[in-house]
Write a protein that holds these residues in place. Structure first.
Motif, PDB file in Angstrom:
ATOM      1  N   ASP A 192       0.832  -1.208   0.000  1.00  0.00           N
ATOM      2  CA  ASP A 192       0.000   0.000   0.000  1.00  0.00           C
ATOM      3  C   ASP A 192       0.867   1.258   0.000  1.00  0.00           C
ATOM      4  O   ASP A 192       0.543   2.250  -0.665  1.00  0.00           O
ATOM      5  CB  ASP A 192      -0.931   0.014   1.211  1.00  0.00           C
ATOM      6  N   MET A 193       1.981   1.230   0.752  1.00  0.00           N
ATOM      7  CA  MET A 193       2.888   2.377   0.776  1.00  0.00           C
ATOM      8  C   MET A 193       3.525   2.571  -0.601  1.00  0.00           C
ATOM      9  O   MET A 193       3.620   3.701  -1.105  1.00  0.00           O
ATOM     10  CB  MET A 193       3.972   2.194   1.839  1.00  0.00           C
ATOM     11  N   TYR A 194       3.948   1.482  -1.223  1.00  0.00           N
ATOM     12  CA  TYR A 194       4.531   1.575  -2.559  1.00  0.00           C
ATOM     13  C   TYR A 194       3.513   2.113  -3.563  1.00  0.00           C
ATOM     14  O   TYR A 194       3.848   2.931  -4.437  1.00  0.00           O
ATOM     15  CB  TYR A 194       5.023   0.203  -3.016  1.00  0.00           C
ATOM     16  N   ALA A 195       2.282   1.655  -3.463  1.00  0.00           N
ATOM     17  CA  ALA A 195       1.248   2.108  -4.392  1.00  0.00           C
ATOM     18  C   ALA A 195       1.001   3.607  -4.238  1.00  0.00           C
ATOM     19  O   ALA A 195       0.835   4.326  -5.235  1.00  0.00           O
ATOM     20  CB  ALA A 195      -0.043   1.326  -4.147  1.00  0.00           C
ATOM     21  N   TYR A 196       0.989   4.088  -3.000  1.00  0.00           N
ATOM     22  CA  TYR A 196       0.808   5.524  -2.755  1.00  0.00           C
ATOM     23  C   TYR A 196       2.007   6.308  -3.287  1.00  0.00           C
ATOM     24  O   TYR A 196       1.850   7.360  -3.914  1.00  0.00           O
ATOM     25  CB  TYR A 196       0.626   5.769  -1.265  1.00  0.00           C
ATOM     26  N   ALA A 197       3.223   5.785  -3.042  1.00  0.00           N
ATOM     27  CA  ALA A 197       4.443   6.464  -3.488  1.00  0.00           C
ATOM     28  C   ALA A 197       4.495   6.576  -5.007  1.00  0.00           C
ATOM     29  O   ALA A 197       5.032   7.554  -5.553  1.00  0.00           O
ATOM     30  CB  ALA A 197       5.671   5.721  -2.970  1.00  0.00           C
ATOM     31  N   ALA A 198       3.929   5.586  -5.693  1.00  0.00           N
ATOM     32  CA  ALA A 198       3.952   5.594  -7.159  1.00  0.00           C
ATOM     33  C   ALA A 198       3.115   6.728  -7.737  1.00  0.00           C
ATOM     34  O   ALA A 198       3.252   7.068  -8.927  1.00  0.00           O
ATOM     35  CB  ALA A 198       3.454   4.250  -7.687  1.00  0.00           C
ATOM     36  N   LYS A 199       2.251   7.335  -6.932  1.00  0.00           N
ATOM     37  CA  LYS A 199       1.408   8.439  -7.398  1.00  0.00           C
ATOM     38  C   LYS A 199       2.103   9.793  -7.285  1.00  0.00           C
ATOM     39  O   LYS A 199       1.523  10.818  -7.637  1.00  0.00           O
ATOM     40  CB  LYS A 199       0.107   8.466  -6.594  1.00  0.00           C
ATOM     41  N   ALA A 200       3.340   9.801  -6.764  1.00  0.00           N
ATOM     42  CA  ALA A 200       4.054  11.065  -6.551  1.00  0.00           C
ATOM     43  C   ALA A 200       4.464  11.696  -7.874  1.00  0.00           C
ATOM     44  O   ALA A 200       4.562  11.023  -8.906  1.00  0.00           O
ATOM     45  CB  ALA A 200       5.289  10.814  -5.692  1.00  0.00           C
ATOM     46  N   SER A 201       4.722  13.006  -7.843  1.00  0.00           N
ATOM     47  CA  SER A 201       5.227  13.701  -9.021  1.00  0.00           C
ATOM     48  C   SER A 201       6.654  13.234  -9.307  1.00  0.00           C
ATOM     49  O   SER A 201       7.333  12.689  -8.443  1.00  0.00           O
ATOM     50  CB  SER A 201       5.181  15.212  -8.804  1.00  0.00           C
ATOM     51  N   ILE A 202       7.112  13.467 -10.524  1.00  0.00           N
ATOM     52  CA  ILE A 202       8.399  12.913 -10.953  1.00  0.00           C
ATOM     53  C   ILE A 202       9.445  13.992 -11.234  1.00  0.00           C
ATOM     54  O   ILE A 202      10.401  13.768 -11.950  1.00  0.00           O
ATOM     55  CB  ILE A 202       8.218  12.032 -12.205  1.00  0.00           C
ATOM     56  N   GLY A 203       9.259  15.175 -10.656  1.00  0.00           N
ATOM     57  CA  GLY A 203      10.209  16.251 -10.906  1.00  0.00           C
ATOM     58  C   GLY A 203      11.549  16.024 -10.228  1.00  0.00           C
ATOM     59  O   GLY A 203      11.726  15.118  -9.412  1.00  0.00           O
ATOM     60  N   ASP A 204      12.497  16.868 -10.550  1.00  0.00           N
ATOM     61  CA  ASP A 204      13.850  16.832 -10.005  1.00  0.00           C
ATOM     62  C   ASP A 204      13.890  17.740  -8.775  1.00  0.00           C
ATOM     63  O   ASP A 204      13.643  18.942  -8.869  1.00  0.00           O
ATOM     64  CB  ASP A 204      14.830  17.333 -11.073  1.00  0.00           C
ATOM     65  N   ALA A 205      14.229  17.153  -7.598  1.00  0.00           N
ATOM     66  CA  ALA A 205      14.170  17.915  -6.340  1.00  0.00           C
ATOM     67  C   ALA A 205      15.174  19.053  -6.298  1.00  0.00           C
ATOM     68  O   ALA A 205      14.974  20.042  -5.591  1.00  0.00           O
ATOM     69  CB  ALA A 205      14.381  16.978  -5.152  1.00  0.00           C
ATOM     70  N   VAL A 206      16.287  18.937  -7.032  1.00  0.00           N
ATOM     71  CA  VAL A 206      17.250  20.042  -7.077  1.00  0.00           C
ATOM     72  C   VAL A 206      16.634  21.253  -7.763  1.00  0.00           C
ATOM     73  O   VAL A 206      16.983  22.397  -7.476  1.00  0.00           O
ATOM     74  CB  VAL A 206      18.539  19.593  -7.796  1.00  0.00           C
ATOM     75  N   TYR A 207      15.689  20.982  -8.665  1.00  0.00           N
ATOM     76  CA  TYR A 207      15.006  22.062  -9.377  1.00  0.00           C
ATOM     77  C   TYR A 207      13.553  22.192  -8.933  1.00  0.00           C
ATOM     78  O   TYR A 207      12.688  22.569  -9.721  1.00  0.00           O
ATOM     79  CB  TYR A 207      15.083  21.816 -10.887  1.00  0.00           C
ATOM     80  N   HIS A 208      13.273  21.835  -7.680  1.00  0.00           N
ATOM     81  CA  HIS A 208      11.956  22.005  -7.064  1.00  0.00           C
ATOM     82  C   HIS A 208      10.955  20.959  -7.553  1.00  0.00           C
ATOM     83  O   HIS A 208      10.316  21.131  -8.592  1.00  0.00           O
ATOM     84  CB  HIS A 208      11.417  23.420  -7.284  1.00  0.00           C
ATOM     85  N   GLU A 209      10.810  19.906  -6.784  1.00  0.00           N
ATOM     86  CA  GLU A 209       9.924  18.788  -7.094  1.00  0.00           C
ATOM     87  C   GLU A 209       8.632  18.949  -6.294  1.00  0.00           C
ATOM     88  O   GLU A 209       8.670  19.086  -5.071  1.00  0.00           O
ATOM     89  CB  GLU A 209      10.660  17.478  -6.749  1.00  0.00           C
ATOM     90  N   PRO A 210       7.461  18.961  -6.944  1.00  0.00           N
ATOM     91  CA  PRO A 210       6.200  19.323  -6.272  1.00  0.00           C
ATOM     92  C   PRO A 210       5.860  18.502  -5.038  1.00  0.00           C
ATOM     93  O   PRO A 210       5.468  19.065  -4.007  1.00  0.00           O
ATOM     94  CB  PRO A 210       5.154  19.120  -7.377  1.00  0.00           C
ATOM     95  N   THR A 211       5.954  17.169  -5.115  1.00  0.00           N
ATOM     96  CA  THR A 211       5.589  16.350  -3.957  1.00  0.00           C
ATOM     97  C   THR A 211       6.503  16.635  -2.781  1.00  0.00           C
ATOM     98  O   THR A 211       6.047  16.754  -1.630  1.00  0.00           O
ATOM     99  CB  THR A 211       5.651  14.849  -4.318  1.00  0.00           C
ATOM    100  N   THR A 212       7.796  16.764  -3.049  1.00  0.00           N
ATOM    101  CA  THR A 212       8.753  17.032  -1.979  1.00  0.00           C
ATOM    102  C   THR A 212       8.513  18.411  -1.369  1.00  0.00           C
ATOM    103  O   THR A 212       8.556  18.579  -0.141  1.00  0.00           O
ATOM    104  CB  THR A 212      10.198  16.916  -2.494  1.00  0.00           C
ATOM    105  N   LEU A 213       8.253  19.398  -2.202  1.00  0.00           N
ATOM    106  CA  LEU A 213       7.971  20.746  -1.695  1.00  0.00           C
ATOM    107  C   LEU A 213       6.734  20.742  -0.807  1.00  0.00           C
ATOM    108  O   LEU A 213       6.711  21.382   0.253  1.00  0.00           O
ATOM    109  CB  LEU A 213       7.790  21.723  -2.854  1.00  0.00           C
TER     110      LEU A 213
END
Length: 386
Positions: free
Chosen positions: A51-72
Motif C-alpha cells: 500500500d505504501m509503494y502504491a501511494y508512493a507511485a502516485k508522486a510527481s516525478i520532478g527533479d528535487a534540485v530544481y523544485h519537485e512538487p511532492t517534496t515541496l
C-alpha cells in the motif's frame, strides 16, 4: 563504420544490463515481512508495504534540485506541523544532524554540549569534529535519566554556539533548559529521531515538542516505517543555509517525490499505530519482570533494556535459542525494540524462550541472588542508546 558501431554499442548494452528481479522468488518478500515481524534489533528494519509503494507511485516525478512538487508539499507540511518556518528533506538522520550542526556553527572553534549517550557522539563517526570543527562536550545526567538545567549551567562554557541533546525527558525540563540556553545566546538543536513516539505517548503536539528548539531533525524511517529520510526544520534563513550544505555534503537528490510520498503515507497511516506499539512494549516488559528479568530503566515508549543474569541466563543463550526456533527471532543483546510490524506472537515466543531458559537454570541448581546483577553496567548508561 555505422554497422560496426552498432555492434559495439550492442555489446556494451549487453555488458551493462542486469536483472535483479531474478534474485527473488515470488514469496521472498512475504518471507521478509515475516522476518521483520520477529526482529527486535531496531525499528529501522520495518519494510515498506504494498500500500505504501502504491501511494508512493502516485508522486510527481520532478527533479528535487530544481523544485519537485511532492517534496515541496511534504516539506511545507513538515514545517507546518512542527511550527517552524521551513523544512528540508534529507536522506538520513545522521546527515540531518550534521548539517544542522554545521549550519548553526558558523566558524570553529566551537563546542557542542550534549548528553554522553547522544547519537552524534556514539554513532555519527566523529562527524561533529570532522564537518564542523567542533568539540563534543559530553555530560552525564546527574539524575541518571535526563539532563537538567542544573547540568547545563554546571557544564556550559559561555561562548559556545550550540547546545544539543537527544533523549526522552520531562517536557517542563526542556522548557527550563531552553529558557536558560537562549538567555545566554546558545542555540538548541534536537535530534528528534523518535519524536513521533513522544507525541503519541504524551499527547503533546509535535509543534509544542519542537517549540523550545531552534532546529529539529525528525526521522521518518524510525518508528514511522518510511523506507528513507529525515526532515530538518527551522527558520527560513537556517533552512536556506542548510540546503546549501546539503549540496556540499552530496545530499542533493533528484526524483525524491516517491520518497516523500512514502513518508507522507507513514505519517498518515503509521503514526496512529504507535500507541499499540507502546502497549505491546509494556506487555513485553511485564512478561520479563514476571520471569525475574532485571529491567534496566523505565520503559517509556518502544524499547526495553534488560539484564537476564538474575535468573542465570546470558544474552548469548537467549540469542542462540531464539535463532533456533522453527520461526527464528532476531535479537541484538540488551536492547529490545518493538515496532509497527512486530508480531504479538513474536513477543509471546520470546518470553517463552526466556522463561524456558530460566526454568532450566533453576532446575540445574541456579539460585536467584537477592540483589539483581547488572554485570557491572550502569543503568544510566543503558537507557537511551540508539
Amino acid at each position: 563504420m555505422t554497422a560496426n558501431m552498432d555492434a559495439v554499442r550492442a555489446q556494451i548494452a549487453e555488458e551493462v544490463k542486469v536483472d535483479l528481479s531474478s534474485l527473488l522468488e515470488p514469496d521472498d518478500n512475504m518471507k521478509g515481512f515475516q522476518e521483520v515481524s520477529r526482529s527486535f534489533i531496531s525499528d529501522t528494519i520495518t519494510a515498506p508495504t504494498p500500500d505504501m509503494y502504491a501511494y508512493a507511485a502516485k508522486a510527481s516525478i520532478g527533479d528535487a534540485v530544481y523544485h519537485e512538487p511532492t517534496t515541496l508539499a511534504f516539506e511545507a507540511h513538515m514545517a507546518k506541523i512542527t511550527g517552524k518556518e521551513d523544512a528540508l528533506f534529507l536522506p538520513s538522520g545522521t546527515m540531518s544532524n550534521q548539517i544542522a550542526l554545521r549550519t548553526h556553527l558558523k566558524q570553529p572553534p566551537y563546542a557542542v554540549l550534549c548528553d554522553h549517550r547522544s547519537h552524534i557522539v556514539r554513532y555519527e563517526a566523529g562527524g561533529t569534529a570532522f564537518h564542523s570543527g567542533a568539540h563534543s562536550q559530553m555530560v552525564v545526567p546527574s539524575n541518571g535519566h535526563h539532563l537538567t538545567v542544573a547540568d547545563i549551567e554546571e557544564n556550559i562554557v559561555l561562548g559556545t554556539d550550540l547546545h544539543r541533546h537527544v533523549a526522552l525527558f520531562a517536557y517542563d525540563e526542556i522548557i527550563r533548559i531552553s529558557e536558560y540556553a537562549h538567555s545566554v545566546g546558545v542555540k538548541m538543536h534536537l535530534d528528534g529521531a523518535r519524536i513521533w513516539h513522544v507525541a503519541a505517548e504524551t499527547g503533546i503536539s509535535v509543534k509544542d515538542l519542537c517549540a523550545p528548539f531552534d532546529s529539529v531533525s525528525l526521522c521518518l524511517s524510525k518508528g514511522l516505517g518510511a523506507p528513507i529520510g529525515s526532515c530538518l526544520v527551522g527558520t527560513k534563513e537556517f533552512v536556506a543555509k542548510a540546503r546549501w550544505f546539503r549540496k556540499l555534503f552530496g545530499g542533493g537528490m533528484r526524483q525524491t517525490g516517491f520518497m516523500t510520498a512514502a513518508a507522507a503515507y507513514a505519517l498518515t497511516h503509521n503514526f496512529p499505530r504507535l500507541p499499540a506499539v507502546h502497549a505491546l512494549t509494556r506487555k513485553l516488559e511485564a512478561g520479563l519482570r514476571e520471569i525475574g528479568i532485571d529491567i534496566l530503566g523505565p520503559v517509556e515508549t518502544c524499547m526495553v533494556f534488560f539484564d537476564p543474569s538474575p535468573v542465570g541466563v546470558t544474552y548469548a543463550e537467549i540469542i542462540e535459542r531464539a535463532r533456533a526456533l522453527p520461526e527464528p527471532i532476531k535479537l541484538g543483546g540488551s536492547r529490545l525494540v518493538v515496532h509497527i510490524q512486530t508480531s504479538p506472537k513474536a513477543v509471546e515466543d520470546l518470553l517463552s524462550v526466556i522463561r524456558q531458559l530460566a526454568e532450566e537454570k533453576k532446575a540445574a541448581g541456579f539460585v536467584k541472588p537477592e540483589t539483581p546483577l547488572t554485570n557491572g553496567r550502569s543503568h544510566k548508561n543503558m537507557l537511551f542508546l540508539y
